[in-house]
Structure formats: C-alpha cells, structure tokens
Design an enzyme around this catalytic site. Structure first.
Site, short mmCIF file in Angstrom:
data_model
loop_
_atom_site.label_atom_id
_atom_site.label_comp_id
_atom_site.label_asym_id
_atom_site.label_seq_id
_atom_site.Cartn_x
_atom_site.Cartn_y
_atom_site.Cartn_z
N CYS A 143 18.51 3.58 -3.79
CA CYS A 143 18.17 4.24 -5.05
C CYS A 143 19.32 5.06 -5.62
CB CYS A 143 16.93 5.11 -4.88
SG CYS A 143 16.96 6.15 -3.40
N THR A 186 0.81 -1.23 0.00
CA THR A 186 0.00 0.00 0.00
C THR A 186 0.83 1.27 0.00
OG1 THR A 186 -0.15 -0.13 2.40
CG2 THR A 186 -1.96 -1.12 1.14
N HIS A 214 16.44 11.36 -8.84
CA HIS A 214 17.59 11.76 -8.04
C HIS A 214 18.71 12.21 -8.98
CE1 HIS A 214 15.53 10.31 -4.64
NE2 HIS A 214 16.24 9.26 -4.31
N THR A 223 11.99 5.96 -7.88
CA THR A 223 11.05 4.92 -7.46
C THR A 223 10.88 3.85 -8.55
OG1 THR A 223 9.03 6.09 -8.13
CG2 THR A 223 9.82 6.48 -5.89
N ARG A 269 18.14 16.70 0.13
CA ARG A 269 16.77 16.60 -0.38
C ARG A 269 16.41 17.93 -1.04
NH1 ARG A 269 14.51 11.81 -0.56
NH2 ARG A 269 14.69 11.43 1.66
N SER A 295 9.96 11.80 -3.29
CA SER A 295 9.30 10.49 -3.30
C SER A 295 10.19 9.41 -2.70
CB SER A 295 8.89 10.11 -4.73
OG SER A 295 10.02 10.02 -5.56
#
Lengths: 344, 344, 344, 344
Positions: B147, B10, B239, B323, B232, B176
């Site tokens: 990532c 989820t 990224h 992502t 960030r 994200s």
C-alpha cells in the site's frame, strides 16, 4: 531557596513550570506573571489547570502580576511567553537584572545568547559574560532549544565523533506542543497534519549552534546540514522522530549504539537531571510516546531501532516528553546548571 | 459480465473488494472464498461487516466456499489472502486456469510476475506470457504493490526523467493497513508505533521493480535506492508519507510540481480509474488523511508541500487511501487493465 | 513479608498486579502463574510489558509456572484469570489452602463468597468462615466487583441513608477494561460501541449484594434496582459514568454532596488505601478520565456535577481508574483488609 | 430555482450548508453572509474549508457579504449564526421579508415560532401565520431543534401512543457539535468531558414543544419529563445516546420495535428526506457513529438495542449525524417542507 518567577504562568508550558517547580529543592515560586487581564487575581482562579496532578496548594492563592520587571519579585524568571511577546519582555527583565531562563524562541539564535542543553554544550555558558558586557545588562538571558530539536540533538551529540555530514529527520509531534488551544480536535482526530509553522526551520538551524564550538568569543556553527519534515499526530505528549544520520566514519549500528550507551553528560546530581539522559532500547517497536515519555520523570530521551540504512547512513527513532524535556524541564535544568556554575 | 471470485473475502481487504465490486460495471461477484471454518455458510452471516456502507444485498446470501479452485466459479479471482496462505493458493488457482489479481505480497517479487500499477508500468504485463510459458499454467498471477509503495511510486514516476538517485521516506500509516484485529486500541490510542514488520523492506525493494525497465524478457530494476522508516499512527484510513527525492538534474520545486501536474497515465476511462491519478495541492498543510483520502473515490494520490530541501533534494508529502488505492482498488484497477488489454 | 502469587500474570490486569505489588510493603511476589505455554520461561520474556513504567527488575527473571496449586509458592494468590478459567482454578487453590483474592467474576455472586469493597462492606468478610465450613476448604475465595460497579457503589454507599429506590447509570468505559487485545483500534477510533457483553447484568446485580446486609449467616440483597447502559469509548484508562439516584428521602444536591464529603470508610492506613476514597469536585466539567484517573494513585473515585434532576432524583458523574481501583488495586486492597483483620 | 442565502457561511455548520446546497435541485446559493471581517472577500479565500469533499466550484468566487438584509439577495436564508448573534439578525431578516430557516437556538422556544422536525410535527407550521400577524413581518422564522434533541425526538414520536411518562437520556456527543475551534484536542484526546453548556436544558425542554399539540393558536407542551446528561467524547461526527422511556402502556421491546419500524412520516420524496427516517438495527452492538452516521446521506437516525429495562421501561440506543441530520440537513429539510406546503 532561590526566588523564581514564571512569565506566562497560566498557559500550557507555564503550568508545567508551576508543576515542576512546586516541590523543587532549590527554587521557590515567588511570582506568577501573566497578561494584564489576569493580573491582580489569584492564580487558582485564572489558570484553568489542565494537568493530571492537582494544582499545587502553594500557588493557588498567589496574586498574578503582569509581566513587568517592577512587579516581579524573583532572582530568576522562567519564560513561557509566546515568541512575539518574549522578544521585548525578556530583554526588559535581563536589563533589570534578572536571570532569564527562557523557553521562547525569540533570542535563541542571538549570537551572544547561550542556546543550552546542559548535557550537550554547557561550555556555551561562556557567552553570558559577553552578553552582559555587550548589552550592558545586569541580568542575562539563557534559552533552551525548540522541543523537537532537544530530543534530536541529545542523540546527535554522542555521534559527533563520527563526523556527522547530514541529518534527515521526520517528526511526529504531540498536540501539547501547540499549547492548550493550539490544535482543535476537529483538526487532528483520525488525522495527521503534515505541517507545523516554523518548526522545520528551527530544527534545521538550532542544532548547528548547539553542536557548534565556543572559542571563548563566539559559537562557530557545526558543519553539517539538517533536513526536517514536521508532522502533527493525535498524541497528547511526546514527540517521536525518525532520523537518518550520515557520517564520514560510516559507523556500524553497534558502534552508534555503544556511543549512545556510553554518553555521560557528567551533570552530577542536579535535581531535574535524569539518571540516564539517553535510554537505548532493544525492542523492535520502541520507543513509543505513550509508554516511554515519562522515563526519567519526563527528562530522559529514549532511542531505539538503531540500524544501518542505505548508503552507509544510520537510522533510528528517538522520542521525548515535549513539555517536560522539551520545554519547562529544559529551562529548569538550564537554571540548575546556572546555579551549579555560579551564574545564579 | 466477467465472473469474479474473492479469496479471503471476509477480512478487511476482502470486504473492500466486496464493496467495490458490488456495483462494478464489468465484474459480477460469483464466488466468495474464505477459510474452511466459514465454508458453507452465508456471507452475511460469517463476514462481520465493518464498513460504513451497508453490506450489499447481492452478496448477503451467497454461500461461502473454501479457497480451492474446484469450488470457485469465476473467470478472475481477487486475492486478499494473507501472504503465507497466498503463496500456494494463488499458484493453485493460476495453474487451474484462473486469472489471479492479487493484493498479497507472496509473488510480487517473482521474476515472471508483473508487479503492476496501471498508471506506472503497464508494459510489465508482457511478463504474463513469460510466466505462463515458464510455469506451464493456463492462468496467471498479477500483483499490486504494498500500500505505501503504491502511493510513493505514483509520485516518483513523473520524476524519473530527473534521474532519481535516492529516496528517503518516513510513513505515518493508518491502522486499517494491519487488518481488523491487527492493531489493538491499547497499542495505538495516544501513541505512535515506530515499526511495521516487513514494511520497510517492501518499500525499499518494490519501487525498483515497479520503475524498472521491461526489455521483452525481464524487468531490470531501476537504479536508485530507497531508505524507509515506517510508523503506525492513530488514523483509521489513509497512509501519509514524507519524502525526500534526490535527482541528478536537481530540479526546482516548480519543475517537480509541473511534472506531477502533467503526469497523465492515459488509462482512458477505466471504471475504477480516478479523473486525476495525482492531485497536487497548494495549501501549506495538505494533504491530510481525514480530508483527502476519499479523493477520486479513494483512488487518487494527493501530494503537497513540494519544496526544495537541503543538498538539492526535493521534499514533499503524499497520501492515499490504503485499503482502496493501496489494496482492493489497486487489484481491481489491475484487472480492468487486464481486460482492456485483452488478457481477460 | 507475605508471599504472593499472581494467577494470569501476563495479561493486562496481571501486569497491573505485578506493577502494584512490586514495591508493596507487605507482599512479596513469589510466584507468577500463567498458561502452560508460558510456563518455564522467564516473566520478562513472556510478558509483553505494556505499562508506562518499566518492568520491575525483581520479577524479570522469575520463572513463570502454570496455574496449578502444587506449582505455586505463596500464602495468597491474586487472580487475574479470565472468568471461564477462574471458575475451577480458583477453587483448586482455595481447596489447597490458599487465600484467593480474585478479580474474576466467576464466584462473585456465590452465596458464601464475599464480594468486597473494603470501604463499603467489610462486614461481609464474615462469609469466609461459612464458606470454609461449607466447602471444607482450608483456604477461601474473596472477590472484588466488576470495575464499573466498584466506582458506582462507592458513591452509592454514603447515600444509603436516604433510602435509595432506583439507579439509572450510563457508562463510558475505557478500552483497557477489555484487556490488551480486547478492543481493536478499527473498532473504536472515532467511535462509540454501545455494548459491552455481560457488563450491564453485572452492574444491575452486584450492587445489591454489595450494599446488602450480612446477618451473620447470609447477605440479604439491598432493596432497590439498578438499570445500566454500558458503552465503550476511545479512552485508555478510566471509566466515567452518569448516574441518576432516586431515594425515598428526596435529598437536595447539597445534602448528597455533604454525605459524600463526610463518607469515611475508616480503613486506617492500609498501604493501598487512598487518602480520600471519594473526591468531590465542584468544577462544572469534572471528573474527566484523563485528568482524574490517577487521583490517590488510581485508588480514589472522583465525583462531580451533583445536581437535582427531574422527579426528585439526584444526578452526578463518577469516574475511577478501571485497572487500578476497578481491578488489581481493588484485589490488593481486599488482601490488605484480610491481613489487617487476621484472615491472612 | 429558489434563491438561498446562508448566514454564518464560513463556520462549521455554514460549510455543511454550502456542501448540501451546492447541488440541491430546488435551491441555488445566491448569497453567502458572514462577519464584517470577511465581507467583500471571495468565499474560497475566507472560508477555511474543512470538509472531506472539495469546496464546490460554484461558490468559490462568490463575494461574501455581511449579515444585513440589504446586502443579501435571496428568497430564503439559512442561519448558521451563533445564538447570541442570531437573536437580532434573524429578526431583521424576517422583518425584511425573508424566510429564515434557522439552526440557531435563539428563537426555538418563542411561542409563535415553529420548532420543526418535518417527520414529527409538520402541523406546527400553522404558527407561521400567527407569527407574521403578531410581529407584523413579511417574512418569518422557522427553527430546527438542538442536534441531540432531533435524534431523540425522532425515536420518541412513534412511541407517543404508548403514553410516555418519562425519559432518561445520556448522550455521547461528537466534537463537531461545538464548531471547528470548539473543543481543543488537549481537552478530548483520551478523554470524556461530562458537560456541554446549555445542552441538557435544551434536551429537557425542546422535546415537550416538539411533541406538543398545536390547537390552531398555540402549541401545548407534551406532558412528560426528560432528564438529560450530556457528555463529549472523542468522535468526529455522530451523536450517540442511551435512552430509557417509561410509558403508561408498558409496551414490550417487540412492540416498541414495531412502532419504530412502522413509523412513516409521509414526507413524500423531498430531496433531503432519507428513504428511512428511522433505521432499526438488530445487531447487539449497533448503532455506532463511525459505521452508521452516513446512513440516508446523514439524514437517517439509527436505533438499536431496544430492550426491556427495569421497572417496565424500554431502553435503546439512538445515533445520528449531528451536523447533517442535527443541523444543516435539518434546516434544509425544513425549507423543503416550507416549499412543498406553499410557504415559500
């Protein structure tokens, strides 16, 4: 009161000059110079004012003049001109006897022109006499560095005793650094632009002059190298940079922190000088531009995350307000030092 | 079709798994597992869907189960669990005979667990047999890296021949990456946060395993060091990182560019594998996250500004979709390689 | 000095209270109350300070207490509690004899509780005696309206003479209105959210009470209707709203502008009262949140684009700082009026 | 294949035309026209491509021509010209026999020029014969409405049966609507600009023509009024608008929703026509530009929050992609209808 003119008064940095000089205890704005197109009109009409304080009443009705010495009534002119225009115009003003305190890049690397951060290299003002003599000018030019360079060099100065060998720096720069129309919103919303024309070269060369030694005749460049990578991010004001410094002495993070905490530029109480030139923060996630850019009314440089990196280097983050500490405020602080030291 | 379950279905990465697997030619989503709180309810009700494509019809009515092996009907489970939960749960699944393709960091550095980028170190899959034997499991765990590490290591791989000695990297990472609730808007609008917990450590350690040599028994770490500074920025996805690589061979920018252009991971035509693993751009101001993150359906890594820096180092910028290439897409590509090589 | 406590002192509005009260000439912060979890710890440790001025030294070491009357040492408490908690806790404090100046919505529409904007309906303070008598309390509760309601009602007040019949309003609200964790960055970057829970109802009901008539016993609601549509936009501070007002008198834009310019709330020189409650701007594209939210130290409401719309309605834009004029500053101004009028 | 030229091919809307036409099944790009400055150079060199898909290979080497009919080889030209240039140039092309499908505002309100949304008023194409006869042209001009107007009118069309009396609309528009250089980042980061020049007038007049009746000779305007307030917000693509509709029939929210759900423009299967012209959403907080703008490949209009407001009005939110549905995609869909109906 010292009479002050502003060259390029209608642009983003020009407006910052107006804002910061409007209530200055030593300077009085007497001339606002801009392009021919604006000349003759009231400042309040031609300057599309975009700062979040009101346009100062005292300048609203001043008639803008063109950027020619004979039209400007001032003891000192602050230059917010674009580099290509500044090259000739600033010389015209110095030749005509004006003190020129410039934010433009055109003369920064001239051998006989002081590239000045008052907290860092006030002794470089000795170049003024050399400049005047060599160029046979009544006036002279003093410059402040590139905005990112200022923040970085203010943090390097207290580390010079460790024997700096090399600096890696990655910047995350605010959009205001490019001027009001400089960065379209379509270019930067939800984006990073990994390039700012000319910026890396300035960051790699200016520090060596700034931290160089003045031997009474010339400035000998400091002996280390800087490698820069410059990026634009969706931030309004405040340039953030991540820095690696490698030094002969291999100081610990604690020693570096102490050197920064002890850094005392002894500027006395100049009107624009912040209480703390460097603010060292202990939080794990500071400095941040939105939270820290207005420290010291925009004149302090904030440092944080001082830590030991790979290979004996020290890493940290520094951040400062690019249009105040990095531009208009820098030129004004330079002028205050000129006044204090009797050059003005 | 191979039956696929998603653990942590989820959350932000979980939703990406659902999106990317919904029309996958080899995998069929048969189980969606999440917290006890969601168990028993329909996925369409409990997953607050936040991607800009519609929730796939095929999963809307699937009843969510809890993250226990006995409740999950699948041949392979993709794990988007938070690290602290993944530690035990992923082991439970492997013990119960499942193939676990994990995006979590918990087991990445385990000696007998492959940390895999199919384009970089497919031979590390040899660890699977060692893992199964040592742990006496029917199933096994394969992980993908952090990532940012993925993007960077994909650009380092073709440079290994030059004898990499050191890497400096400064990242500018999308929100994200922290999950849907990870970064409050008040924290990041008009701001940069110069800190991401744990990220720098991952970027400094994972590459050495990824680029290390598997000798049939274990992976010997590569012999260079990485120094990372993570930030960030107000970007949704993608990224960006600025990299300095110093190598024994001191290659020219041209040689580095050619090495990247020639990089051919020979993955064949896996469904998730992009036509080009690395895209090398010549424009002075690319890659940019908004413009380049969807290249290769989010699976390509874009590189630009390859240039010679100070002291013989090579500088460049790389960027990838965090992502997709950096999380869900990475795990899925790992699974495709497992299938192709007969582990699944 | 009047002793002041703050309930909910660690949240976003709580921090604004601390910031605005730290140097207040009449109030002295004597108690900082928050959840049990924070109780006993120093404010400087538990409040993750997120404003762009430093945490005031004077509060750094204050030990936080829980939100129970017996733990709070104060003459007045300012409430920044969430609505569900405020309902009971504020009553506890009023019962225990405290003056409660609340920003919470819980008691705003209670018949015997003043819903106050000092510039708009100071005569509603007459409800205090009725409240104390009816509830048999030593203390009492005074509330300020919802943030968006405040800005709008301040512009409606000078138009009441025209016989307002209806108001349409569309808001574009800043993320700080939802509290620090309220709006995830993934929800709002590059986006508009056309819904804010409960907000439209508040904007449609509170104005009728605020602009109603107090006849010595009760407030009779004003007789017009408001129809609201509320939206969240990627702005840090400052709620902007577009308003249509239809009135019996069908005034011209000029008449409306003059009514606003002449609006003089006669508050005297309260410390938090801005020089101009309403600032009317003539530029075609103002007010804007970034440029105008700090007018009057965040306490002025800016109006612009006053124009005649279809069907005899008047259209305009208004904007104000939501966490100052719309929250903490509003409660403090209310308290100043209470002091001036002898209720404190 | 029909030969298609693009006028103003290098700008933001021009690039969208190129992107959408590159793989079009009916049209083939044969001419790319731009300013004299670009003429003679390759499109790939002069168009600074800023979309997040690659510049189509098929147009990279096309030599740009100037916007003169004799230089353009095409059956139809799509016009992305600025209004002031479009006025004359589009007439030149129509006179020279070209079909002109224009996104410019110059001829929209001309009595004999169809202002077309294929889903709304295809019968207005009857004006083409009148236009050709009256102007003695071989070609003709067909226009699409203003971007915001399109989204709104598509939602009004199914409500016409209720007897619309008035519409209030407040828009929150994306920056791409102003072109690539249109909105400086310093103007819109952390901000709302409550003004878009000319936009409100277009939204108040164009819908009356669009929803007017064509009696074989002329279009008689629809009989209601629209009152618009237009705002720019920090969103890349996707115009959001909040709408109040008051109708004679006072329909319930349910009836309005059903009317929208039943809306079937019967366009058949034109290549650019989305499966659903209107998407009605039930979530409380949708549509949102970031999540919904790409629905129907950017050609669907999303509606949500349909509710009963004060005074019997219906309120709702609608949103659509401004440079696809609201500009280039609109012109292309118009051209497809022209083809289908035999005008091309």
């Amino acid at each position: 009161m010292i009479k002050a003119g502003i060259l390029g008064a209608t642009g983003a940095v020009g407006q910052r000059f107006v804002q910061l000089l409007a209530d200055h205890p030593w300077f009085e704005i007497t001339s606002l110079a801009a392009s021919e197109r604006s000349a003759g009109k009231k400042y309040g009409e031609v300057a599309k004012w975009r700062l979040d304080t009101d346009l100062p009443e005292s300048v609203r009705d001043i008639a803008v003049v063109s950027t020619r010495p004979e039209e400007v009534d001032a003891d000192i002119v602050f230059s917010a001109l674009p580099a290509e225009e500044a090259l000739k115009i600033e010389e015209d003003f110095a030749r005509a006897g004006f003190v020129v305190s410039s934010n433009a890049s055109s003369h920064r690397m001239d051998e006989d022109v002081p590239l000045l951060i008052p907290e860092v290299n006030p002794e470089h003002l000795g170049l003024i006499e050399i400049q005047k003599k060599k160029r046979k000018w009544d006036g002279f030019i003093v410059t402040n560095p590139n905005c990112s360079t200022i923040m970085m060099v203010m943090t390097l100065k207290p580390l010079m005793g460790f024997g700096i060998e090399s600096v890696h720096v990655a910047t995350m720069q605010a959009v205001s650094g490019a001027g009001y129309e400089g960065v379209p919103s379509m270019a930067i919303l939800d984006n990073v632009i990994p390039y700012i024309g000319g910026e890396e070269h300035k960051m790699e060369t200016e520090p060596l002059k700034l931290l160089g030694e003045f031997d009474g005749k010339a400035v000998k460049n400091a002996k280390f190298w800087v490698s820069a990578a410059c990026h634009r991010v969706p931030v309004m004001d405040g340039h953030t940079m991540s820095i690696w410094v490698r030094s002969k002495e291999r100081p610990s993070a604690e020693e570096v922190k102490n050197a920064m905490l002890k850094f005392d530029p002894r500027l006395g109480d100049l009107p624009t000088s912040p209480k703390k030139a460097l603010i060292v923060r202990d939080e794990p996630d500071r400095p941040q531009p939105r939270l820290d850019r207005n420290q010291g009314r925009g004149m302090s440089v904030s440092v944080g995350r001082i830590r030991e990196g790979q290979d004996g280097a020290i890493q940290y983050v520094c951040m400062g307000h690019n249009t105040i500490r990095g531009a208009a405020g820098a030129s004004i602080l330079n002028a205050e030092v000129l006044k204090k030291k009797g050059y003005l």
